[in-house]
Scaffold this motif. Sequence first.
Motif, PDB file in Angstrom:
ATOM      1  N   TYR A 122     -10.774  -5.821   6.364  1.00  0.00           N
ATOM      2  CA  TYR A 122      -9.822  -5.436   5.319  1.00  0.00           C
ATOM      3  C   TYR A 122     -10.344  -4.164   4.664  1.00  0.00           C
ATOM      4  N   GLN A 123      -9.516  -3.129   4.632  1.00  0.00           N
ATOM      5  CA  GLN A 123      -9.863  -1.868   3.990  1.00  0.00           C
ATOM      6  C   GLN A 123      -9.022  -1.712   2.729  1.00  0.00           C
ATOM      7  N   ALA A 124      -9.702  -1.548   1.583  1.00  0.00           N
ATOM      8  CA  ALA A 124      -9.018  -1.457   0.294  1.00  0.00           C
ATOM      9  C   ALA A 124      -8.448  -0.066   0.081  1.00  0.00           C
ATOM     10  N   SER A 125      -7.149   0.068   0.318  1.00  0.00           N
ATOM     11  CA  SER A 125      -6.448   1.311   0.022  1.00  0.00           C
ATOM     12  C   SER A 125      -5.877   1.248  -1.393  1.00  0.00           C
ATOM     13  N   SER A 126      -5.259   2.327  -1.836  1.00  0.00           N
ATOM     14  CA  SER A 126      -4.857   2.429  -3.241  1.00  0.00           C
ATOM     15  C   SER A 126      -3.507   3.108  -3.396  1.00  0.00           C
ATOM     16  N   SER A 127      -2.766   2.696  -4.419  1.00  0.00           N
ATOM     17  CA  SER A 127      -1.498   3.356  -4.746  1.00  0.00           C
ATOM     18  C   SER A 127      -1.716   4.802  -5.167  1.00  0.00           C
ATOM     19  N   GLU A 128      -2.947   5.167  -5.556  1.00  0.00           N
ATOM     20  CA  GLU A 128      -3.231   6.556  -5.920  1.00  0.00           C
ATOM     21  C   GLU A 128      -3.030   7.497  -4.735  1.00  0.00           C
ATOM     22  N   MET A 129      -2.972   6.975  -3.524  1.00  0.00           N
ATOM     23  CA  MET A 129      -2.683   7.810  -2.358  1.00  0.00           C
ATOM     24  C   MET A 129      -1.273   8.386  -2.442  1.00  0.00           C
ATOM     25  N   PHE A 130      -0.350   7.675  -3.081  1.00  0.00           N
ATOM     26  CA  PHE A 130       1.031   8.146  -3.189  1.00  0.00           C
ATOM     27  C   PHE A 130       1.151   9.283  -4.203  1.00  0.00           C
ATOM     28  N   ALA A 172      -6.936  -3.930   8.669  1.00  0.00           N
ATOM     29  CA  ALA A 172      -5.729  -3.950   7.851  1.00  0.00           C
ATOM     30  C   ALA A 172      -5.975  -3.164   6.576  1.00  0.00           C
ATOM     31  N   ASN A 173      -5.060  -2.252   6.257  1.00  0.00           N
ATOM     32  CA  ASN A 173      -5.114  -1.524   4.996  1.00  0.00           C
ATOM     33  C   ASN A 173      -4.259  -2.247   3.956  1.00  0.00           C
ATOM     34  N   GLY A 174      -4.870  -2.640   2.853  1.00  0.00           N
ATOM     35  CA  GLY A 174      -4.123  -3.208   1.737  1.00  0.00           C
ATOM     36  C   GLY A 174      -3.920  -2.143   0.681  1.00  0.00           C
ATOM     37  N   ILE A 175      -2.685  -1.666   0.547  1.00  0.00           N
ATOM     38  CA  ILE A 175      -2.389  -0.593  -0.422  1.00  0.00           C
ATOM     39  C   ILE A 175      -2.101  -1.257  -1.769  1.00  0.00           C
ATOM     40  N   MET A 176      -3.165  -1.429  -2.524  1.00  0.00           N
ATOM     41  CA  MET A 176      -3.077  -2.160  -3.783  1.00  0.00           C
ATOM     42  C   MET A 176      -2.589  -1.275  -4.929  1.00  0.00           C
ATOM     43  N   PHE A 177      -1.530  -1.723  -5.576  1.00  0.00           N
ATOM     44  CA  PHE A 177      -1.124  -1.073  -6.826  1.00  0.00           C
ATOM     45  C   PHE A 177      -2.002  -1.635  -7.943  1.00  0.00           C
ATOM     46  N   ASN A 178      -1.902  -1.061  -9.126  1.00  0.00           N
ATOM     47  CA  ASN A 178      -2.818  -1.410 -10.219  1.00  0.00           C
ATOM     48  C   ASN A 178      -2.861  -2.915 -10.434  1.00  0.00           C
ATOM     49  N   HIS A 179      -4.056  -3.461 -10.376  1.00  0.00           N
ATOM     50  CA  HIS A 179      -4.232  -4.901 -10.598  1.00  0.00           C
ATOM     51  C   HIS A 179      -5.396  -5.097 -11.559  1.00  0.00           C
ATOM     52  N   GLU A 180      -5.151  -5.903 -12.569  1.00  0.00           N
ATOM     53  CA  GLU A 180      -6.040  -6.008 -13.720  1.00  0.00           C
ATOM     54  C   GLU A 180      -6.447  -7.453 -13.950  1.00  0.00           C
ATOM     55  N   SER A 181      -7.384  -7.641 -14.872  1.00  0.00           N
ATOM     56  CA  SER A 181      -7.851  -8.978 -15.230  1.00  0.00           C
ATOM     57  C   SER A 181      -8.861  -8.850 -16.357  1.00  0.00           C
ATOM     58  N   PRO A 182      -9.296  -9.964 -16.922  1.00  0.00           N
ATOM     59  CA  PRO A 182     -10.382  -9.892 -17.918  1.00  0.00           C
ATOM     60  C   PRO A 182     -11.682  -9.348 -17.334  1.00  0.00           C
ATOM     61  N   ARG A 183     -11.812  -9.279 -16.017  1.00  0.00           N
ATOM     62  CA  ARG A 183     -13.022  -8.754 -15.387  1.00  0.00           C
ATOM     63  C   ARG A 183     -12.924  -7.259 -15.094  1.00  0.00           C
ATOM     64  N   ARG A 184     -11.830  -6.628 -15.475  1.00  0.00           N
ATOM     65  CA  ARG A 184     -11.660  -5.196 -15.263  1.00  0.00           C
ATOM     66  C   ARG A 184     -12.702  -4.439 -16.082  1.00  0.00           C
ATOM     67  N   GLY A 185     -13.215  -3.348 -15.534  1.00  0.00           N
ATOM     68  CA  GLY A 185     -14.176  -2.521 -16.265  1.00  0.00           C
ATOM     69  C   GLY A 185     -13.539  -1.884 -17.489  1.00  0.00           C
ATOM     70  N   LYS A 186     -14.313  -1.704 -18.541  1.00  0.00           N
ATOM     71  CA  LYS A 186     -13.780  -1.169 -19.797  1.00  0.00           C
ATOM     72  C   LYS A 186     -13.427   0.308 -19.713  1.00  0.00           C
ATOM     73  N   GLU A 187     -13.774   0.973 -18.600  1.00  0.00           N
ATOM     74  CA  GLU A 187     -13.389   2.367 -18.422  1.00  0.00           C
ATOM     75  C   GLU A 187     -11.946   2.506 -17.954  1.00  0.00           C
ATOM     76  N   PHE A 188     -11.334   1.398 -17.505  1.00  0.00           N
ATOM     77  CA  PHE A 188      -9.942   1.415 -17.065  1.00  0.00           C
ATOM     78  C   PHE A 188      -9.025   1.143 -18.259  1.00  0.00           C
ATOM     79  N   VAL A 189      -7.868   1.815 -18.270  1.00  0.00           N
ATOM     80  CA  VAL A 189      -7.055   1.863 -19.488  1.00  0.00           C
ATOM     81  C   VAL A 189      -6.609   0.484 -19.971  1.00  0.00           C
ATOM     82  N   THR A 190      -6.268  -0.438 -19.073  1.00  0.00           N
ATOM     83  CA  THR A 190      -5.787  -1.746 -19.524  1.00  0.00           C
ATOM     84  C   THR A 190      -6.880  -2.512 -20.265  1.00  0.00           C
ATOM     85  N   ARG A 191      -8.068  -2.559 -19.668  1.00  0.00           N
ATOM     86  CA  ARG A 191      -9.169  -3.280 -20.311  1.00  0.00           C
ATOM     87  C   ARG A 191      -9.650  -2.536 -21.547  1.00  0.00           C
ATOM     88  N   LYS A 192      -9.588  -1.212 -21.506  1.00  0.00           N
ATOM     89  CA  LYS A 192      -9.939  -0.434 -22.696  1.00  0.00           C
ATOM     90  C   LYS A 192      -9.047  -0.835 -23.868  1.00  0.00           C
TER      91      LYS A 192
END
Length: 325
Positions: A122-130, A172-192
Motif C-alpha cells: 500500500y502506497q500512501a498517496s495524497s489529495s495534495e497531488m490534485f 495499490a495507491n490510496g489517494i487519501m483526502f484530509n483525514h483527522e483525529s485526536p492523534r493528528r499532529g498539532k502542526e496540522f490546522v484541524t488539531r491546531k
Amino acid sequence: MTKKALITGITGQDGSYLAELLLDKGYEVHGLVRRASTSTLERVAHLTGNPGLRLHHGDLTEGSRLTALLHRIQPDEVYHLAAQTDVRASFDQPEFTGDVTGMGTTRILEAIRLIGLDSRVYQASSSEMFGASPPPQSERTPFWPRSPYGAAKTYAYWVARNYREAHGLFVANGIMFNHESPRRGKEFVTRKITHAVAQIKAGHDRKLYLGNLDAVRDWGYAKEYVEAMWLMLQAEEPSDYVVATGTAYTVREFAEQAFGHVGLEWQRYVRFDDRHLRPTEVDSLIGDASKAAVELGWKPKTRMPELASLMVDEDLRAVIAQRAE
C-alpha cells in the motif's frame, strides 16, 4: 498461518490506527521507527506490550537498511505511510521532502523487487497531488500539485504505478483526502484548532492565529480511512483509489464548529496571520470515492461536525488530565 505486515510511519496518526486494526485481525505487525533525540512512540505506547507488535529502527533515506529489514521480516503486506507530511514545511525543505517522500517510496519498492518478495504494497498517496485541479477530484482527475510535498507525492504515485506495471508488483495507491483525529499532529490546522479551543476553554490561551480561512477541504476520520488501506490489499487485483467523504467545509467552518462545541464564538479568538499562508495555495479539495465504495465496499461514517467535536472532547480530556497531575 499468521500474516505479517510492515508499517512505515507506524508512530504517526495513520500508522497507530492501522497497527491497532491489524493487531485486532491477528497480524504480526512490524513497524519502522526513525531514530530521534526524543521519543516518538506516544501514539503507539499503548500497543508496545502487545506480543504481536515489533518495532525496528530505520530511515527512508537508507536503502540498505530497508532492504535488510524487508529480507528479515518477509512481510505479506507492506503499508508505506512514512513521509515528510507537512505541506507548509515542504516549501522550506524541498530537497528533504523530495528525498524522503518521493525517493523513499522508490527505495521501498526497489528493495522488494530485488529481494523477490511476494508482498502486497500500500502506497500512501495524497489529495495534495490534485492541487489546482477543480473539484470534485477522482481517480481520473489530472494531477496539478502546488507544493514540493504534492510534487513528491505525485512522483511516489507514478513510481508505484510503474513498479506495478513494469515489474508485476502488487502495489495499490490510496489517494487519501484530509483525514483527522485526536492523534493528528498539532502542526496540522484541524488539531491546531481543537487544541487551541481546549486551551482557551481552560483559560490557558486567548487567541488562535490561522492562515487561509477560506480553504475548502474534505475532512474524514483517520480511524475509518485505515480500514480502506487494508481493504485495498485484500482485493484480487491492485488498483488506485480515492478515499474521501465527498463533503466540503472551509477552515472557517471547522473553527466555528470546534469553538461552538464548547459554547465559544470563534470570531472572538481567531486572528489572521499571513505567516501561515503557503506560497501557492490549494483552494478546494473534495473527493469522489465512488470507486472505493463499489469495488472495496468502503464508505465513510464520520463527517466534519462530528469529527471536530470528538477532537475537541479529547483535547479537553487531556487538559483536565494535566491539571490533575
